[in-house]
Design a protein around this motif. Structure first.
Motif, PDB file in Angstrom:
ATOM      1  N   GLU A  96       0.809  -1.216   0.000  1.00  0.00           N
ATOM      2  CA  GLU A  96       0.000   0.000   0.000  1.00  0.00           C
ATOM      3  C   GLU A  96       0.848   1.274   0.000  1.00  0.00           C
ATOM      4  OE1 GLU A  96      -2.519  -0.332   3.372  1.00  0.00           O
ATOM      5  OE2 GLU A  96      -3.791  -1.898   2.476  1.00  0.00           O
ATOM      6  N   ARG A  97       2.067   1.188   0.534  1.00  0.00           N
ATOM      7  CA  ARG A  97       2.949   2.366   0.606  1.00  0.00           C
ATOM      8  C   ARG A  97       4.343   1.961   0.148  1.00  0.00           C
ATOM      9  NH1 ARG A  97       0.027   2.002   5.177  1.00  0.00           N
ATOM     10  NH2 ARG A  97       1.754   0.895   6.197  1.00  0.00           N
ATOM     11  N   SER A  98       5.119   2.968  -0.227  1.00  0.00           N
ATOM     12  CA  SER A  98       6.480   2.679  -0.659  1.00  0.00           C
ATOM     13  C   SER A  98       7.297   2.065   0.470  1.00  0.00           C
ATOM     14  CB  SER A  98       7.154   3.963  -1.165  1.00  0.00           C
ATOM     15  OG  SER A  98       7.160   4.958  -0.142  1.00  0.00           O
ATOM     16  N   GLY A  99       6.984   2.426   1.707  1.00  0.00           N
ATOM     17  CA  GLY A  99       7.694   1.855   2.843  1.00  0.00           C
ATOM     18  C   GLY A  99       7.492   0.360   2.972  1.00  0.00           C
ATOM     19  N   ASP A 117       2.549 -11.021  -6.911  1.00  0.00           N
ATOM     20  CA  ASP A 117       1.307 -11.368  -7.607  1.00  0.00           C
ATOM     21  C   ASP A 117       0.441 -10.121  -7.783  1.00  0.00           C
ATOM     22  OD1 ASP A 117      -0.488 -12.984  -8.865  1.00  0.00           O
ATOM     23  OD2 ASP A 117      -1.320 -13.866  -7.044  1.00  0.00           O
ATOM     24  N   GLU A 118      -0.366 -10.120  -8.857  1.00  0.00           N
ATOM     25  CA  GLU A 118      -1.233  -8.976  -9.167  1.00  0.00           C
ATOM     26  C   GLU A 118      -0.438  -7.672  -9.087  1.00  0.00           C
ATOM     27  OE1 GLU A 118      -4.756  -9.261 -10.170  1.00  0.00           O
ATOM     28  OE2 GLU A 118      -3.677 -11.120 -10.569  1.00  0.00           O
ATOM     29  N   ILE A 119       0.663  -7.644  -9.793  1.00  0.00           N
ATOM     30  CA  ILE A 119       1.589  -6.518  -9.712  1.00  0.00           C
ATOM     31  C   ILE A 119       0.950  -5.219 -10.202  1.00  0.00           C
ATOM     32  CG2 ILE A 119       2.590  -7.008 -11.981  1.00  0.00           C
ATOM     33  CD1 ILE A 119       5.300  -6.160 -10.851  1.00  0.00           C
ATOM     34  N   HIS A 120      -0.061  -5.322 -11.058  1.00  0.00           N
ATOM     35  CA  HIS A 120      -0.709  -4.116 -11.584  1.00  0.00           C
ATOM     36  C   HIS A 120      -1.539  -3.386 -10.524  1.00  0.00           C
ATOM     37  CE1 HIS A 120      -3.804  -7.279 -12.045  1.00  0.00           C
ATOM     38  NE2 HIS A 120      -4.669  -6.300 -11.822  1.00  0.00           N
ATOM     39  N   ARG A 121      -1.782  -4.015  -9.372  1.00  0.00           N
ATOM     40  CA  ARG A 121      -2.584  -3.391  -8.316  1.00  0.00           C
ATOM     41  C   ARG A 121      -1.723  -2.753  -7.228  1.00  0.00           C
ATOM     42  NH1 ARG A 121      -6.832  -7.712  -6.334  1.00  0.00           N
ATOM     43  NH2 ARG A 121      -7.451  -5.925  -5.076  1.00  0.00           N
ATOM     44  N   MET A 122      -0.443  -2.610  -7.475  1.00  0.00           N
ATOM     45  CA  MET A 122       0.458  -2.001  -6.504  1.00  0.00           C
ATOM     46  C   MET A 122       0.273  -0.490  -6.488  1.00  0.00           C
ATOM     47  SD  MET A 122       4.547  -2.741  -6.229  1.00  0.00           S
ATOM     48  CE  MET A 122       4.689  -2.366  -7.970  1.00  0.00           C
ATOM     49  N   ALA A 123       0.456   0.122  -5.314  1.00  0.00           N
ATOM     50  CA  ALA A 123       0.309   1.575  -5.174  1.00  0.00           C
ATOM     51  C   ALA A 123       1.358   2.292  -6.025  1.00  0.00           C
ATOM     52  CB  ALA A 123       0.443   1.983  -3.710  1.00  0.00           C
ATOM     53  N   ARG A 124       0.999   3.453  -6.566  1.00  0.00           N
ATOM     54  CA  ARG A 124       1.888   4.177  -7.460  1.00  0.00           C
ATOM     55  C   ARG A 124       3.219   4.572  -6.818  1.00  0.00           C
ATOM     56  NH1 ARG A 124       1.181   6.551 -12.311  1.00  0.00           N
ATOM     57  NH2 ARG A 124      -0.119   4.692 -12.560  1.00  0.00           N
TER      58      ARG A 124
END
Length: 355
Positions: A96-99, A117-124
């Motif tokens: 959810e966060r870069s941290g 998995d589901e790498i396209h759903r990672m937070a920007r």
């Protein structure tokens, strides 16, 4: 969906249920040579892994795309096994966060395989951090807030990222371009699914006739996960109502009980087709109207039922709405009215002419 429909839909759903992970793990092949199907992907991946081993280096990052249940997670586990490396598993929604990503990357061992998995759903923000990690083996951690904030670079060990996605089109180009090997997982042929079923039956210690394997494979929507799930349901039926042997008659009786027909359509699929044919004379009809007619949300029809119906050639999507194909009329045993043979191609051509 009603609870009964949801339970029945799970039989042919390509998504894994919570209680299925342990069973799936036991049935998964552990080596690339044992993996059935995806011949081109297996050959290409074998070259990537073996050449890296010969150079004593870490393989390029790997991106696997394709529908759920086709073996992307299995491939990630095989990559780690072939390399003799540890495997770390996480998913895009969990980052959810870069941290969160920095915590994972900074603790990787050299040569470790990270499966995302589901790498396209990672937070920007995490996505942008991943760019640098994949290319420069570094993560920049921001310490402090406001004008006094500083970025502290942290070196990370060489690793191999295996990304999996069911929606490759949602991946930004900068991320996709950083993968050295990109492969697409196709749906399986029936003969490949038969091999998978016979292997699974052996591991489950059940007697599976060749004709029964063919019957189950033909109803599995080209997906190993569904094939193995149907195998377990037929096994249950054989143990409770038969002698434990999985014959073709037992398979047909079990699959009829679970309302999975000869082409792999379940109750929701047939309700969608029935509404399209009988209520809307084959279409065209809008998605929302079609969903209301079967008592479902538009998203359920579009995401759950429609992909298989379109791929199987029963439904066509046109600018004016959903249209039944001649195969749909034939499969459902419904005689089309004289004005129903309009055809999806004709609709598209007319819309182009009007435009």
């Amino acid at each position: 969906m009603t609870p009964a429909m949801a339970e029945q839909r799970d039989v042919v759903s390509p998504d894994a249920e919570v209680d299925e992970h342990a069973v799936e793990s036991a049935l998964r092949p552990k080596r690339l040579d044992d993996f059935v199907g995806q011949g081109r992907v297996r050959e290409q991946l074998s070259l990537v892994l073996h050449s890296a081993q010969q150079r004593s280096s870490v393989p390029d990052h790997i991106l696997m795309s394709g529908g759920p249940g086709l073996g992307k997670t299995t491939i990630a586990m095989i990559v780690a096994a072939e390399l003799g490396a540890p495997l770390r598993i996480t998913s895009g929604p969990a980052i959810e966060r870069s941290g969160d990503l920095a915590a994972v990357l900074s603790t990787l061992q050299e040569g470790e395989v990270l499966f995302l998995d589901e790498i396209h759903r990672m937070a920007r923000p995490a996505e942008e951090m991943l760019y640098v990690a994949m290319e420069d083996l570094r993560v920049d951690v921001v310490v402090g807030k406001g004008p006094g904030a500083t970025a502290v670079p942290i070196d990370i060990a060489p690793f191999t990222l295996v990304g999996a996605t069911t929606r490759a089109g949602l991946l930004p180009a900068p991320l996709r371009d950083r993968f050295g090997f990109v492969a697409h997982m196709d749906f399986y042929r029936s003969d490949e699914l038969e091999l998978i079923l016979r292997r699974s039956a052996e591991m489950l210690a059940v007697e599976l006739d060749r004709d029964a394997a063919a019957e189950i494979a033909g109803r599995s929507r080209g997906t190993p996960r569904i094939a193995n799930r149907l195998l377990r349901r037929v096994r249950d039926y054989a143990e409770v109502r038969g002698d434990g042997r999985l014959t073709v008659s037992t398979a047909r009786s079990a699959l009829a009980l679970y309302e999975v027909d000869e082409q792999g359509l379940d109750r929701l699929d047939r309700e969608v087709l029935d509404a399209l044919l009988r209520r809307f004379r084959g279409g065209p009809v809008g998605l929302s109207t079609l969903a209301v007619s079967v008592g479902e949300e538009p998203e359920t029809v579009e995401v759950v039922a429609e992909p298989f119906l379109v791929r199987s050639g029963y439904v066509a999507r046109t600018p004016r709405g959903r249209v039944a194909t001649p195969e749909a009329w034939s499969h459902m045993g419904v005689t089309p009215p004289s004005d129903a043979a309009f055809g999806a191609a004709a609709l598209v051509e007319q819309d182009q002419e009007e435009t």
